[in-house]
Design an enzyme around this catalytic site. Structure first.
Site, short mmCIF file in Angstrom:
data_model
loop_
_atom_site.label_atom_id
_atom_site.label_comp_id
_atom_site.label_asym_id
_atom_site.label_seq_id
_atom_site.Cartn_x
_atom_site.Cartn_y
_atom_site.Cartn_z
N ASP A 66 -9.27 -5.14 -5.29
CA ASP A 66 -8.76 -4.28 -4.21
C ASP A 66 -9.58 -3.00 -4.14
O ASP A 66 -9.57 -2.21 -5.08
CB ASP A 66 -7.29 -3.97 -4.47
CG ASP A 66 -6.60 -3.29 -3.30
OD1 ASP A 66 -7.28 -2.61 -2.51
OD2 ASP A 66 -5.36 -3.43 -3.18
N HIS A 104 -7.10 -6.34 -0.50
CA HIS A 104 -5.94 -5.46 -0.28
C HIS A 104 -4.80 -6.11 0.50
O HIS A 104 -3.64 -5.86 0.21
CB HIS A 104 -6.40 -4.19 0.43
CG HIS A 104 -5.38 -3.11 0.48
ND1 HIS A 104 -4.72 -2.64 -0.63
CD2 HIS A 104 -4.90 -2.38 1.54
CE1 HIS A 104 -3.88 -1.67 -0.28
NE2 HIS A 104 -3.98 -1.50 1.03
N SER A 118 0.84 -1.19 0.00
CA SER A 118 0.00 0.00 0.00
C SER A 118 0.88 1.25 0.00
O SER A 118 1.71 1.42 -0.89
CB SER A 118 -0.95 -0.06 1.20
OG SER A 118 -2.05 0.79 1.03
#
Length: 272
Positions: free
Chosen positions: A222, A250, A98
């Protein structure tokens, strides 16, 4: 396992944990996370590599300097300080989840690849900012903002709840993992959560100039970082390979830990 610290270029103390031996694998967590977010995946990887899990500035036990969150060179300096503290000047692999993908690319833009043998982007963009290509937030992130910046605990908790099971994957609730990630997010100061989003950086040219292999792991569903952001990295990094997980969300290292460890290990073991 050892917990250590390093001092970044602007004096910020960065805490990190080292476990295992072998090629250095530097784990850079996401927004409002900490070095514990990786759970058992970090332990699995430490059976093969020297895993260095970092608390990004303002997260976990690292200092919150109140500044530098909009400065790519500050983020880059934090990673460089950890590498220097560990005596690493070649052969490292950076793995960003991320927001950690942005931090990894900030490092590459500032310091190049002399200390790096490869890069892994896991559910990650390479840069951030409104109208920056390959940096669009997903629907869950858009829905969570601005509530996740709120200092009122109730409003912040409700805002974080919109992520649902994005970080653990569909199916049966992975309660312990979910609570660890949720708790880490709430433990990150609201001012830090907000500061990370108020910057703009386009790392496209850095991606295009990379001379090391890149692996992109991304869930096709995601809702936090759209798969298009991972595809953007694949389209721009010269030596990039992708593993797009059909229907995955995710937190791939929790959603399917054995697959995550296998794919990361396969990539790392092929590096020079």
């Amino acid at each position: 396992m050892a917990v250590r610290d390093a001092v970044g270029a602007d004096g910020t103390r960065i805490v990190y944990r080292v476990s295992g031996t072998g090629r250095p694998l530097v784990l850079l967590h996401g927004w409002a996370g900490n070095l514990r977010c990786w759970g058992a995946a970090a332990d699995d990887l430490a059976e093969r590599y020297r895993v260095i899990a970092v608390d990004l500035r303002g997260h976990g036990y690292s200092d919150d300097p109140g500044t530098g969150y909009d400065d790519p060179k500050a983020w880059a300096g934090d990673v460089a300080a950890v590498l220097a503290a560990e005596g690493i000047d070649a052969g490292a692999v950076l793995l960003g989840w991320s927001y950690g993908g942005i931090v990894a690319t900030d490092y590459l833009a500032t310091y190049g690849t002399s200390a790096v043998a490869g890069v892994v982007y896991c559910g990650a963009p390479a840069h951030i900012g409104r109208d920056v290509p390959g940096a669009a937030p997903g629907p869950s992130m858009e829905k969570a903002i601005p509530g996740v910046f709120d200092e009122a605990a109730g409003r912040a908790v409700r805002a974080f709840s919109v992520f649902g099971n994005a970080n653990t994957g569909p199916g049966a609730d992975k309660g312990v993992d979910a609570q660890r990630l949720f708790g880490g997010s709430l433990a990150t100061a609201p001012s830090v959560r907000k500061a990370l989003f108020y910057r703009t950086i386009d790392n496209t040219e850095t991606l295009r100039a990379l001379d090391v292999p890149v692996l992109v792991l991304h869930g096709t569903d995601d809702p936090v970082v759209p798969v298009a952001n991972g595809q953007y990295i694949l389209d721009n990094a010269p030596d990039a390979r992708g593993s797009l997980w059909e229907g995955a969300l995710h937190g791939l290292f929790i959603e399917d830990r054995p697959r995550f460890v296998a794919e990361v290990s396969g990539f790392v073991d092929e590096l020079d």
